[in-house]
Design an enzyme around this catalytic site. Structure first.
Site, PDB file in Angstrom:
ATOM      1  N   GLU A   1       0.907  -1.080  -0.138  1.00 49.93           N
ATOM      2  CA  GLU A   1      -0.076  -0.122   0.104  1.00 49.93           C
ATOM      3  C   GLU A   1       0.940   1.321  -0.057  1.00 49.93           C
ATOM      4  O   GLU A   1       2.158   1.189   0.396  1.00 49.93           O
ATOM      5  CB  GLU A   1      -1.056   0.051   1.185  1.00 49.93           C
TER       6      GLU A   1
ATOM      7  N   CYS B   1      -0.037   6.483   8.085  1.00 50.13           N
ATOM      8  CA  CYS B   1       1.311   5.661   7.814  1.00 50.13           C
ATOM      9  C   CYS B   1       1.686   4.887   9.039  1.00 50.13           C
ATOM     10  O   CYS B   1       1.231   5.019   9.928  1.00 50.13           O
ATOM     11  CB  CYS B   1       2.300   6.858   7.678  1.00 50.13           C
TER      12      CYS B   1
ATOM     13  N   GLY C   1       6.898  -1.889   6.090  1.00 47.01           N
ATOM     14  CA  GLY C   1       8.138  -2.271   6.116  1.00 47.01           C
ATOM     15  C   GLY C   1       9.320  -1.243   6.781  1.00 47.01           C
ATOM     16  O   GLY C   1       8.806  -0.067   7.160  1.00 47.01           O
TER      17      GLY C   1
ATOM     18  N   CYS D   1       7.004  -6.859   7.454  1.00 47.93           N
ATOM     19  CA  CYS D   1       8.221  -6.422   7.933  1.00 47.93           C
ATOM     20  C   CYS D   1       8.525  -7.576   9.069  1.00 47.93           C
ATOM     21  O   CYS D   1       7.588  -7.990   9.630  1.00 47.93           O
ATOM     22  CB  CYS D   1       7.795  -5.114   8.846  1.00 47.93           C
TER      23      CYS D   1
ATOM     24  N   CYS E   1       1.851  -2.715  15.463  1.00 47.39           N
ATOM     25  CA  CYS E   1       1.760  -2.267  14.072  1.00 47.39           C
ATOM     26  C   CYS E   1       1.308  -3.348  13.370  1.00 47.39           C
ATOM     27  O   CYS E   1       1.773  -4.523  13.528  1.00 47.39           O
ATOM     28  CB  CYS E   1       3.127  -1.919  13.780  1.00 47.39           C
TER      29      CYS E   1
ATOM     30  N   ASN F   1      -3.531   5.096  15.773  1.00 48.52           N
ATOM     31  CA  ASN F   1      -4.582   4.628  15.033  1.00 48.52           C
ATOM     32  C   ASN F   1      -4.997   3.241  15.198  1.00 48.52           C
ATOM     33  O   ASN F   1      -4.363   2.455  15.099  1.00 48.52           O
ATOM     34  CB  ASN F   1      -4.341   4.690  13.364  1.00 48.52           C
TER      35      ASN F   1
ATOM     36  N   SER G   1      12.106   6.689   7.370  1.00 47.76           N
ATOM     37  CA  SER G   1      11.682   6.641   8.806  1.00 47.76           C
ATOM     38  C   SER G   1      12.452   5.310   9.274  1.00 47.76           C
ATOM     39  O   SER G   1      11.836   4.163   8.589  1.00 47.76           O
ATOM     40  CB  SER G   1      10.276   6.721   9.216  1.00 47.76           C
TER      41      SER G   1
ATOM     42  N   CYS H   1       3.420   8.549   1.009  1.00 43.21           N
ATOM     43  CA  CYS H   1       4.187   7.617   1.580  1.00 43.21           C
ATOM     44  C   CYS H   1       4.189   6.392   0.936  1.00 43.21           C
ATOM     45  O   CYS H   1       3.173   5.813   0.846  1.00 43.21           O
ATOM     46  CB  CYS H   1       2.827   7.488   2.827  1.00 43.21           C
TER      47      CYS H   1
ATOM     48  N   SER I   1      11.460   6.202  14.708  1.00 43.74           N
ATOM     49  CA  SER I   1      10.200   6.191  15.764  1.00 43.74           C
ATOM     50  C   SER I   1      10.773   5.667  17.070  1.00 43.74           C
ATOM     51  O   SER I   1      11.352   4.562  17.439  1.00 43.74           O
ATOM     52  CB  SER I   1       9.624   4.836  14.836  1.00 43.74           C
ATOM     53  N   LEU I   2      10.463   6.719  18.004  1.00 44.67           N
ATOM     54  CA  LEU I   2      11.036   6.680  19.257  1.00 44.67           C
ATOM     55  C   LEU I   2       9.791   5.765  20.184  1.00 44.67           C
ATOM     56  O   LEU I   2      10.164   4.611  20.701  1.00 44.67           O
ATOM     57  CB  LEU I   2      11.300   7.775  20.001  1.00 44.67           C
ATOM     58  N   ASN I   3       8.905   6.359  20.272  1.00 46.96           N
ATOM     59  CA  ASN I   3       7.421   5.730  20.704  1.00 46.96           C
ATOM     60  C   ASN I   3       7.690   5.408  22.542  1.00 46.96           C
ATOM     61  O   ASN I   3       6.680   5.071  22.671  1.00 46.96           O
ATOM     62  CB  ASN I   3       7.174   4.386  20.059  1.00 46.96           C
TER      63      ASN I   3
ATOM     64  N   CYS J   1       6.936  -4.896  15.639  1.00 48.05           N
ATOM     65  CA  CYS J   1       6.379  -3.738  16.623  1.00 48.05           C
ATOM     66  C   CYS J   1       5.145  -4.504  17.275  1.00 48.05           C
ATOM     67  O   CYS J   1       3.911  -4.689  16.267  1.00 48.05           O
ATOM     68  CB  CYS J   1       6.433  -2.547  16.440  1.00 48.05           C
TER      69      CYS J   1
HETATM   70  N1  SAH Z   1       9.245   0.742   9.930  1.00 53.94           N
HETATM   71  C1  SAH Z   1       9.681   2.133   9.870  1.00 53.94           C
HETATM   72  C2  SAH Z   1       8.830   2.861   9.023  1.00 53.94           C
HETATM   73  C3  SAH Z   1       7.174   2.384   8.821  1.00 53.94           C
HETATM   74  S1  SAH Z   1       6.316   2.453  10.249  1.00 53.94           S
HETATM   75  C4  SAH Z   1       9.358   2.457  11.527  1.00 53.94           C
HETATM   76  O1  SAH Z   1       8.934   2.054  12.008  1.00 53.94           O
HETATM   77  O2  SAH Z   1       9.641   3.881  11.553  1.00 53.94           O
HETATM   78  C5  SAH Z   1       6.005   4.398  10.125  1.00 53.94           C
HETATM   79  C6  SAH Z   1       5.463   4.920  11.535  1.00 53.94           C
HETATM   80  O3  SAH Z   1       4.371   4.360  11.881  1.00 53.94           O
HETATM   81  C7  SAH Z   1       6.038   4.526  12.747  1.00 53.94           C
HETATM   82  O4  SAH Z   1       6.402   5.594  13.429  1.00 53.94           O
HETATM   83  C8  SAH Z   1       5.219   3.740  13.447  1.00 53.94           C
HETATM   84  O5  SAH Z   1       5.570   3.994  14.956  1.00 53.94           O
HETATM   85  C9  SAH Z   1       3.872   4.134  13.196  1.00 53.94           C
HETATM   86  N2  SAH Z   1       2.723   3.171  13.352  1.00 53.94           N
HETATM   87  C10 SAH Z   1       2.682   2.108  13.281  1.00 53.94           C
HETATM   88  N3  SAH Z   1       1.522   1.531  13.532  1.00 53.94           N
HETATM   89  C11 SAH Z   1       0.909   2.628  13.885  1.00 53.94           C
HETATM   90  C12 SAH Z   1      -0.707   2.868  14.190  1.00 53.94           C
HETATM   91  N4  SAH Z   1      -1.504   1.999  14.397  1.00 53.94           N
HETATM   92  N5  SAH Z   1      -1.034   4.104  14.466  1.00 53.94           N
HETATM   93  C13 SAH Z   1      -0.223   5.242  14.306  1.00 53.94           C
HETATM   94  N6  SAH Z   1       1.114   4.974  14.088  1.00 53.94           N
HETATM   95  C14 SAH Z   1       1.680   3.740  13.822  1.00 53.94           C
HETATM   96 FE1  SF4 Z   2       8.178  -2.534  11.248  1.00 55.37          FE
HETATM   97 FE2  SF4 Z   2       7.964  -0.118  11.506  1.00 55.37          FE
HETATM   98 FE3  SF4 Z   2       5.721  -1.731  11.948  1.00 55.37          FE
HETATM   99 FE4  SF4 Z   2       7.833  -1.641  13.517  1.00 55.37          FE
HETATM  100  S1  SF4 Z   2       6.475  -0.077  13.186  1.00 55.37           S
HETATM  101  S2  SF4 Z   2       6.699  -3.611  12.826  1.00 55.37           S
HETATM  102  S3  SF4 Z   2       9.493  -1.558  12.053  1.00 55.37           S
HETATM  103  S4  SF4 Z   2       6.820  -1.173   9.958  1.00 55.37           S
END
Ligand code: SAH
Ligand code: SF4
Length: 347
Positions: free
Chosen positions: A93, A333, A160, A113, A120, A291, A192, A106, A215-217, A117
């Site tokens: 996508e 995204c 990814g 991936c 995700c 989200n 990212s 995006c 992506s710190l989180n 995480c």
């Molecule tokens: N793998 C890379 C890029 C893709 S994920 C990464 O992790 O940075 C892109 C971003 O989307 C990341 O910051 C991730 O933490 C965030 N993300 C993943 N799932 C999400 C969700 N359900 N709601 C909001 N952000 C999300």
């Molecule tokens: Fe992969 Fe990024 Fe999703 Fe983590 S947040 S599983 S690194 S796509």
């Protein structure tokens, strides 16, 4: 005979191909410009190349394109989500996100991936395969073709982990930035990563000029490792050292993304820790309300989010809160996922 796919090649690589076919070198630049600047999908469109030569090229080579399997438009924001079919039957996508100033795409870098995480969707798929460079850059070209727009910005934040597909991603974005191609400025392209330290170091060493987002989180190793398992391998201290090293060689700020998840990382104490952790780092913080894609995970409510932001305001770096755009089509995204329902079929 299998045709050679020219999409994803540099001018030099196209030159090697044309030379091997007995065609003059200067044609490579013309083909390059047609493919990436004029978005041609066949040699027949290349009107400054003679008919005979176009015919010859067609027998030897091809310009691959992604197939649009589905296209979903958000009701209010102009955001459009695409599902692209790949030649081997997989799908990824991409999202088109317009605003007053920018037309951003995006893009995805992998099918699935490997990093898993917890919050995700893509992570739950596991890794199916890396995308080829042409499959990454054609997400941008295909959206330009379909919507008739000029894309101004790219974020590699779709499905990814781009730094696990380092070479193909960097090749793709270098081609997108090429002045004779799409000519999207390097500073308008953001990659990212969830924090793959060796790849961040490589990015620094190679003096790449694209923008970096991490992506710190979470602001403690305990919390971060729970959400992002790769943190066990590259904990915060090591990650932030790699980021500092990157910043020494860059004039840009690094963006830290922080997905706000209720009860996980959204307390006042979390915000304070975040402030302490990032002190002295030239950065901006992008807060992203979660989200809802999994039961059990949700974004904090507005008042809690505001308290978190207030706590960060003392921080010298800019803090932004990403508006949820296109959330009606799950187009935020990072949570792209092949959902079959709710889709408008156009092919
Ligand atoms: N793998 C890379 C890029 C893709 S994920 C990464 O992790 O940075 C892109 C971003 O989307 C990341 O910051 C991730 O933490 C965030 N993300 C993943 N799932 C999400 C969700 N359900 N709601 C909001 N952000 C999300
Ligand atoms: Fe992969 Fe990024 Fe999703 Fe983590 S947040 S599983 S690194 S796509």
């Amino acid at each position: 005979m299998k045709k050679i796919n020219l999409k994803g090649m540099t001018i030099e690589e196209i030159e090697t191909f044309v030379n091997s076919a007995g065609i003059e070198s200067y044609r490579s630049r013309q083909i390059f410009q047609w493919m990436y600047n004029k978005n041609a999908v066949s040699f027949n469109e290349m009107t400054n190349i003679s008919k005979n030569l176009r015919k010859k090229l067609t027998t030897l080579a091809e310009i691959q394109t992604l197939k649009i399997l589905r296209k979903q438009e958000s009701a209010d924001s102009g955001t459009v989500k695409f599902l692209f079919g790949l030649p081997d039957g997989e799908a990824v996508e991409s999202v088109y996100i317009p605003d007053q100033k920018r037309r951003t795409v995006c893009v995805s870098s992998q099918v699935g991936c490997a990093l898993g995480c917890r919050f995700c969707q893509t992570g739950q798929m596991g890794l199916k395969r890396n995308l080829f460079a042409w499959e990454i850059l054609d997400q941008v070209l295909a959206i330009e073709r379909e919507l008739g727009v000029d894309v101004t910005n790219i974020v590699v934040m779709g499905m990814g982990e781009p730094f696990q597909n380092y070479e193909n991603v960097l090749r793709a974005v270098e081609l997108c930035a090429h002045p004779e191609g799409m000519a999207i400025g390097q500073r308008k392209i953001t990659i990212s990563t969830s924090g793959l330290v060796p790849a961040i170091r490589r990015f620094t060493r190679e003096k790449r000029r694209f923008k970096l987002a991490v992506s710190l989180n979470a602001a403690t190793d305990e919390k971060r490792s729970r959400l992002i398992p790769i943190n066990k391998k590259y904990p915060l201290a090591v990650l932030l050292d790699a980021v500092r090293e990157y910043l020494q060689n860059s004039r840009c700020r690094v963006t830290f993304e922080y997905v706000l998840i209720a009860g996980e990382n959204d307390s006042v104490e979390d915000a304070r820790r975040l402030r302490r952790l990032l002190k002295g780092i030239r950065c901006k913080i992008n807060l992203i309300p979660y989200n809802p894609t999994f039961p059990g995970f949700r974004a904090p409510d507005e008042s809690k989010t505001n308290i978190f932001i207030q706590e960060l305001l003392e921080f010298p770096a800019p803090v932004t809160l990403r508006k949820s755009r296109g959330s009606d089509i799950d187009a935020a995204c990072g949570q792209l996922f092949v959902k079959n329902e709710k889709c408008v079929k156009i092919a």
